[in-house]
Design a protein around this motif. Structure first.
Motif, PDB file in Angstrom:
ATOM      1  N   VAL A  46      46.217  27.505 -16.643  1.00 57.83           N
ATOM      2  CA  VAL A  46      46.099  26.220 -17.330  1.00 57.83           C
ATOM      3  C   VAL A  46      45.601  25.160 -16.348  1.00 57.83           C
ATOM      4  N   GLN A  95      41.723  23.123 -25.493  1.00 54.96           N
ATOM      5  CA  GLN A  95      41.960  24.274 -26.374  1.00 54.96           C
ATOM      6  C   GLN A  95      41.500  23.972 -27.791  1.00 54.96           C
ATOM      7  N   GLN A 126      38.594  25.428 -23.282  1.00 54.72           N
ATOM      8  CA  GLN A 126      39.558  25.657 -22.200  1.00 54.72           C
ATOM      9  C   GLN A 126      39.036  26.616 -21.129  1.00 54.72           C
ATOM     10  N   TYR A 151      44.784  20.085 -21.308  1.00 54.98           N
ATOM     11  CA  TYR A 151      44.488  21.479 -21.647  1.00 54.98           C
ATOM     12  C   TYR A 151      44.576  21.708 -23.152  1.00 54.98           C
TER      13      TYR A 151
END
Length: 362
Positions: A295, A268, A273, A264
């Protein structure tokens, strides 16, 4: 090769020493006995972990300590330097035998550990595998573990329903690239079968992307299969490597939740994401929280504390003259259960919410 229950179809998956004593009882000054049983009648058990950083392993150790105190077992907890350190585990097995331990609980890091496990059993030590079934599975007297094929299949079924026949570009983030262990193999197989992907010729070694159809006619591409060592930093590096191969990845399967958290962070950093769905396996409290935050979209929860409790009790009972628990399928395997956790329920896929999952997380 003996497979654990439900993992019946073969594929070739990407393959997949210092000592730190943290237990309740070790030889020498300052050791603490668990429970109230005394003298030589007390069962002596060594728990050999893969490492002491992964929250799954620390939860398992805590469960073993609590059960040891309850059953009057003298417990020593040790770990190799890192996950995958087979020689470190071999050294700990040999040390446990020399110390006259009645039983060894081990999460085997790979096939190189098998001989030491067999040698220990030949000398009268009860050897029980936790979490990671050895291959062949009868290397241990019994294994207490998640049915990893079922855990993988649950997140695969959820992913198939969630993707709803849209093109799926899949990243598979596994444990190792230099060895195959049953946990990885069975989770991979389960995920792919749950997705409706033909297991006969998929997930072969190498960088060549595999394509085909899944479910009711959706197309898929397996863009990459990268090792993570089950760690957050490994997950981030693996995801970065995958993105260099294919920027269109929209579904990420991870071997565990620390690697999912790392994946994740890589997404990001790339600003992706919100365009990628991550699924995983573990069910830790941190992982369940990450599901609630979005997440991770879905995770299969497993129960390390139960594995540890069953393992400690089984050796205590064996020392007391009782038999090991009954197993199914003619294999030395005891399924400790799994449940799919998600706040995005899909029709036809049994799941529980993060609110419920947080009540039974570890």
């Amino acid at each position: 090769m003996t497979r654990t229950p439900r993992a019946r179809r073969a594929i070739t998956a990407l393959a997949a020493a210092g000592t730190l004593v943290v237990g309740l009882a070790a030889c020498g000054s300052g050791s603490t006995d668990a429970g109230s049983a005394g003298g030589s009648d007390k069962a002596k058990v060594t728990l050999i972990l893969k490492d002491l950083q992964n929250p799954f392993f620390t939860a398992l150790a805590d469960g073993a300590k609590a059960e040891a105190a309850k059953d009057g077992v003298e417990l020593t907890v040790v770990a190799a330097k890192k996950d995958g350190d087979e020689q470190g585990q071999i050294d700990e097995i040999e040390s446990a035998v020399l110390k006259g331990q009645n039983g060894i609980l081990i999460l085997p890091s790979g096939p190189a550990v098998n001989k030491a496990m067999n040698d220990a059993r030949a000398q009268g030590v009860t050897v029980i595998a936790l979490d990671t079934p050895p291959d062949p599975i009868d290397t241990a007297d019994i294994t207490f573990a998640t049915d990893n094929f079922e855990a993988g299949k649950l997140i695969g079924e959820w992913s198939k329903a969630f993707m709803a026949s849209k093109p799926a570009t899949i990243a598979m983030l596994d444990q190792f690239s230099d060895r195959t262990i049953q946990t990885d193999l069975n989770r991979d197989q389960g995920f792919l079968e749950g997705m409706g992907i033909d297991l006969a010729d998929k997930t072969k070694k190498g960088d060549e992307a595999k394509t085909g159809t899944y479910g009711d006619g959706g197309t898929y591409t397996i863009a990459c299969q990268e090792p993570t060592t089950g760690a957050e930093d490994g997950g981030r590096t693996a995801m970065e490597n995958c993105l260099t191969k294919n920027k269109n990845i929209n579904l990420v399967y991870t071997i565990n939740e620390p690697s999912a958290a790392g994946a994740y962070k890589a997404l990001q950093a790339a600003g992706l994401q919100d365009k990628v769905t991550i699924v995983s396996i573990d069910g830790s409290c941190a992982g369940v929280e990450n599901v609630s935050k979005g997440v991770i979209a879905a995770t299969s929860q497993q129960y390390p504390v139960k594995m540890a409790e069953l393992g400690v009790k089984a050796i205590a009972d064996k020392v007391a003259g009782k038999a090991l628990p009954a197993v199914t399928d003619g294999l030395n395997f005891y399924n400790t259960g799994t449940a799919l956790i998600t706040d995005k329920a899909e029709d036809g896929v049994k799941s529980i919410t993060t609110a419920d999952g947080s009540k039974i997380c570890w």
